[in-house]
Design an enzyme around this catalytic site. Structure first.
Site, PDB file in Angstrom:
ATOM      1  N   SER A 136       0.838  -1.195   0.000  1.00  0.00           N
ATOM      2  CA  SER A 136       0.000   0.000   0.000  1.00  0.00           C
ATOM      3  C   SER A 136       0.870   1.240   0.000  1.00  0.00           C
ATOM      4  O   SER A 136       2.010   1.215   0.497  1.00  0.00           O
ATOM      5  CB  SER A 136      -0.884   0.013   1.254  1.00  0.00           C
ATOM      6  OG  SER A 136      -1.597   1.225   1.385  1.00  0.00           O
ATOM      7  N   TYR A 148      -2.807   0.214  10.649  1.00  0.00           N
ATOM      8  CA  TYR A 148      -2.957  -0.379   9.315  1.00  0.00           C
ATOM      9  C   TYR A 148      -1.712  -0.104   8.468  1.00  0.00           C
ATOM     10  O   TYR A 148      -1.153  -1.017   7.845  1.00  0.00           O
ATOM     11  CB  TYR A 148      -4.193   0.187   8.609  1.00  0.00           C
ATOM     12  CG  TYR A 148      -4.246  -0.175   7.146  1.00  0.00           C
ATOM     13  CD1 TYR A 148      -4.671  -1.431   6.734  1.00  0.00           C
ATOM     14  CD2 TYR A 148      -3.849   0.743   6.164  1.00  0.00           C
ATOM     15  CE1 TYR A 148      -4.694  -1.777   5.394  1.00  0.00           C
ATOM     16  CE2 TYR A 148      -3.879   0.407   4.822  1.00  0.00           C
ATOM     17  CZ  TYR A 148      -4.297  -0.853   4.435  1.00  0.00           C
ATOM     18  OH  TYR A 148      -4.325  -1.191   3.108  1.00  0.00           O
TER      19      TYR A 148
END
Length: 224
Positions: A136, A148
């Protein structure tokens, strides 16, 4: 020429489903691994004999091992594996964060990726194959208190380390790092952001590169 086979975790929707469609369009067989049996059954029916639905939980090493054994038996080999399954958090930051959510996130975003790699290694060694992971943009920068994002930092670091391990026997490892993608990951639609098909195109680019080329990372960001 025998078709190659790609095993995908988190294949029921979004990036995983788009990658399955792209791979089949390029002549690959695909193994569709996810907890949502109804969704992967429907996708397998859509894709035809090149696809096999493999219900299971990515947080279970045993489930992944059984699924890979089944698709290897069905199609003869596993040439690539895509560790795509992942989850986010409903509450952000550390002070306000929910430890139970953190535990579930670590189980899938970190341990689930490790289980995919562990289960895949025997097959990829046999085929001199390719392992891919969904990283990501959040794993390439610092975001205030983001647990996250930290889980994706793990994916990026592990993918680089694994690439060094796999190169000893000619294997390849790639991390696909998108910015915001318009998927069900978000509660509201993001029509001006990346589409799952954009990420699937990046996966196929890495997979179809000449064997002398290891694309270690593909970083995609929305133009706007």
């Amino acid at each position: 020429m025998t078709a190659k086979t790609l095993f995908i975790t988190g294949a029921s929707s979004g990036i995983g489903a788009a990658t399955a469609r792209a791979a089949v369009a390029k002549g690959w067989n695909v193994g569709l691994f996810a907890r949502s049996k109804d969704k992967i059954d429907a996708l397998a029916q859509e894709l035809g004999k090149a696809a096999m639905a493999l219900p299971g939980d990515a947080t279970s090493l045993e489930d992944q091992q059984k699924a890979m054994a089944a698709i290897a038996e069905s199609f003869g080999s596993i040439d690539a594996v895509y560790a795509n399954a992942g989850t986010g958090l409903n509450t952000s930051g550390t002070d306000a964060g929910d430890p139970e959510e953190w535990q579930a996130l670590v189980q899938l975003n970190i341990l689930g990726v490790l289980w995919t790699a562990k289960a895949a290694m025997p097959y990829l060694k046999d085929s001199t194959g390719h392992l891919l992971m969904t990283g990501s943009a959040a794993g390439r920068t610092h975001i205030k208190g983001s647990v996250y994002g930290a889980s994706k930092w793990f994916v990026h670091g592990y993918a680089g380390n694994l690439a060094e391990e796999m190169r000893e026997w000619g294997g390849r490892c790639t991390v696909i790092a998108p910015g915001m993608v318009d998927t069900s990951f978000f509660k509201e639609a993001k029509p001006d952001k990346l589409k799952p098909e954009d990420v699937a195109d990046a996966v196929m680019h890495a997979l179809t590169a000449d064997p002398r080329v290891t694309t270690r990372e593909i970083f995609l960001m929305p133009t706007h």
